[in-house]
Design a protein around this motif. Sequence first.
Motif, PDB file in Angstrom:
ATOM      1  N   ASP A 180      67.342  43.037  58.657  1.00  0.00           N
ATOM      2  CA  ASP A 180      66.413  43.270  59.768  1.00  0.00           C
ATOM      3  C   ASP A 180      66.641  44.611  60.458  1.00  0.00           C
ATOM      4  O   ASP A 180      65.727  45.196  61.019  1.00  0.00           O
ATOM      5  CB  ASP A 180      66.542  42.139  60.807  1.00  0.00           C
ATOM      6  N   ASN A 181      67.895  45.076  60.453  1.00  0.00           N
ATOM      7  CA  ASN A 181      68.204  46.316  61.192  1.00  0.00           C
ATOM      8  C   ASN A 181      68.253  47.545  60.282  1.00  0.00           C
ATOM      9  O   ASN A 181      68.929  48.526  60.586  1.00  0.00           O
ATOM     10  CB  ASN A 181      69.541  46.161  61.926  1.00  0.00           C
ATOM     11  N   LEU A 182      67.538  47.485  59.167  1.00  0.00           N
ATOM     12  CA  LEU A 182      67.555  48.593  58.207  1.00  0.00           C
ATOM     13  C   LEU A 182      67.060  49.888  58.860  1.00  0.00           C
ATOM     14  O   LEU A 182      66.042  49.896  59.554  1.00  0.00           O
ATOM     15  CB  LEU A 182      66.639  48.231  57.029  1.00  0.00           C
ATOM     16  N   ASP A 183      67.789  50.981  58.659  1.00  0.00           N
ATOM     17  CA  ASP A 183      67.381  52.293  59.185  1.00  0.00           C
ATOM     18  C   ASP A 183      66.709  53.070  58.055  1.00  0.00           C
ATOM     19  O   ASP A 183      67.314  53.306  57.008  1.00  0.00           O
ATOM     20  CB  ASP A 183      68.612  53.055  59.703  1.00  0.00           C
ATOM     21  N   LEU A 184      65.446  53.429  58.282  1.00  0.00           N
ATOM     22  CA  LEU A 184      64.680  54.105  57.220  1.00  0.00           C
ATOM     23  C   LEU A 184      64.794  55.629  57.291  1.00  0.00           C
ATOM     24  O   LEU A 184      64.202  56.324  56.470  1.00  0.00           O
ATOM     25  CB  LEU A 184      63.198  53.713  57.331  1.00  0.00           C
ATOM     26  N   ARG A 185      65.520  56.162  58.279  1.00  0.00           N
ATOM     27  CA  ARG A 185      65.479  57.619  58.471  1.00  0.00           C
ATOM     28  C   ARG A 185      66.255  58.389  57.400  1.00  0.00           C
ATOM     29  O   ARG A 185      65.906  59.513  57.085  1.00  0.00           O
ATOM     30  CB  ARG A 185      65.998  57.983  59.869  1.00  0.00           C
ATOM     31  N   GLY A 186      67.297  57.798  56.832  1.00  0.00           N
ATOM     32  CA  GLY A 186      68.079  58.523  55.818  1.00  0.00           C
ATOM     33  C   GLY A 186      67.292  58.716  54.530  1.00  0.00           C
ATOM     34  O   GLY A 186      66.591  57.811  54.091  1.00  0.00           O
TER      35      GLY A 186
END
Length: 605
Positions: A180-186
Amino acid sequence: GTRSFSSWSRVPRNMPGGQQPQKHYGITSAISLAPPRDIDHQYTQKLCDAMKPFGVFEDEEELNHRLAVLGKLNNFVKEWIAEISELKNLPPSAISCVGGKIFTFGSYRLGVHTKGLSGVVLAPMLLCESACWREHLSRGSGQQSAAAVEDAFVPVIKFKFDGIEIDLLFARLALQSIPDNLDLRGDSILRNLDIRCIRSLNGCRVTDEILYLVPNKENFRLTLRAIKLWAKRRGIYSNMLGFLGGVSWAMLVARTCQLYPNAVAATLVHKFFLVFSKWEWPNPVLLKQPEESNLNLPVWDPRVNPSDRYHLMPIITPAYPQQNSTYNVSTSTRTIMSEEFKYGLSVTDEILQGKAEWSKLFEPPSFFQKYKHYIVLTASASTEENHLEWIGLVESKIRVLVGNLERNEYITLAHVNPQSFPGSKENRNENDFVSMWFIGIIFKKVENAESVNIDLTYDIQSFTDTVYRQANNINMLKDGMKIEATHVKKKQLHQYLPPELVQKKKRVSLWSLSHTHTHTHTQSVTVSTAPPSSSSSSSSSSGKPGAASSSSSQDESNGLEDSVNGAPAKRPLSPTQEEQAKRHKESEVSSNPASQTSPTPSQES
C-alpha cells in the motif's frame, strides 16, 4: 527563470551541493524569499471568496463520498488479484500479501479535485493484462458501462461509479507484490516494464514529483485552483485544442511557487502572470534538472531530437522519461495565451492596488465581438449515441484545421473557442443532433490591394478528409455523420447563436464619435469555402446563412463595425486593448493598425 536549450544540462544525482534538495527548489535560485504581509493574507482571503461561487472547493460530504468510492474500488482490485492468485495455485500465505492498489493522479492527487477521479490500477507481475480487470469490475460493481478506450495512447477504462466519473489505467509492475505504501518516484520501478505500463505510470509519477518540488503544498493548491478557474473562464483550458491542460497549468504554477517559495496565493497568482507574460518561449519550463537514467527511454531533448526543436511552448514533465506536456500548442494558441498572461498581469496589478476586485480576473472574454471573420464548424449525426462518438473524434482533430488555416498565407491568426454550442433549430434537420465550434480569423492586410479573394476550400477540405478517413479506419463512420465548415462574418453570428452571446453593449463616447471616420483605406475580403465531400457523407449547405461557398466582397464601410475589413493587425487585439475597444468602439483600434501589434514572444522581455 529561463534558460536557452544549450545551457540546461543534465545533472548527475551525486552533484556537490545536491545533498539538500529541499533547501533550494527548481533549477534556479528564488526571485524573492519575502514572507507574506498581513495585506497579502487579506487579499488571499478575498481571492477565496471570489472563487467560491464557481464551485471550485469541494465540501466535506463530497470529499468523504469520493474517499468511500476509492476505498470500494481498491477492495475490488485486491479481491480480483487474490482470485487470480488462487487460479495460479499460489500458497495462501503468498495470496494474503500479494496486494494491489489504485494510485490516483491528476487533479484529485494534487488536491484540487473537481468532479471526476483518475487512477492507475497497479498489479503484480503474475497478472497478464487489463481485460480481465474490466470483467471483474463490471461483475463486482454492477457497472455495465465500463468502456475501454483501447486505441488511446494509454489504454484507459472509463465508467461511472456511485455518481463519480472514473478513468482507470492499468500497469503491471515487475514486483511479486504491491504494498500500500509503494513509492513510485524512483526510476528503478520502471525496469523491465513494457512501454504501455510505463505510460500508465507516468501520470502518478509526474503528479507526485510536482508535489515534491513545491515549497508549500497548500499555497500551491490554492494558487492552482485560481489559475485553473481563470484559464477555463478565459477559454484557454484545453490540451486537445492546443491550449494547456491540467498538468501543464500545474507545472507553471509549481514553477512560480519555486521562484517565490514563501508567498501566499494572492501574491503567487500575480507573480504567475508576471513570470509568464515575460517568459521567452520557446525556452522550456523545467521544475528540476533532467537526470540521466540508464533505461534508454525516449525523453524530450532538443539537442538529440530535431523534432523537439519545433515545440513552441515546452513545459517539461519532471519525472523520467521527461516529456513535453504542450506538444499541441500552435502559433495561434501561444499568441492567445501570451496575450492572456499580459491581461492577467494588468488585472492583478489593479487588484493588488485596490482598484479592482478579484471577480474581474474571472470575467469571460468577449470572443464573439473580438473578430470580424469566423469559421463555424458543424458536426452532426442522426442519433444521440452516434453524435457523442462523432463530436469526440471531430474535436480531437480541430487543431488540424487550425494548423491548416495558420499555414494559409493570408491568415495571421486562427482562434478556436474551446466551448462547443448546440446547433440552432433553423440550422439543422428535424432529427439531427448538432454541435458547433467557432474559430475567429484574422486576415493579413495586403498592401496596395483594394480587394482580396481568399480561398479556404483546400484548408477545409483536407481537414474534413482527415476526419472522415480516421472515422473509416476505426469503423466509426455511420450514415448521417457530417461535418461542415462555413465562413461567416460577425454580423451573421446571430443566425447561429443566442442573442446574449452576440449582442454587444455599446457605449459611445464623444471621443469615439469624433474619431469615427479617421481612416481612408478599406479592403474588401472575399472568402470561399466548399462543402466537404466524402464517399459516405456529402453535404450541401445551400440555404444556410453564409454557408459552404460564402462570398462577402461587399463589406460595409460604415466606419464602425467593419471599418477596416480584413483585420490589419499582426496579432489579435490584446485583452487590454479589448477593454479599450469596449469603451471607444472598435473603429478606433482597427483604424490604427500599429496599436494592435504586440511584441513577438522573443521580444517580450
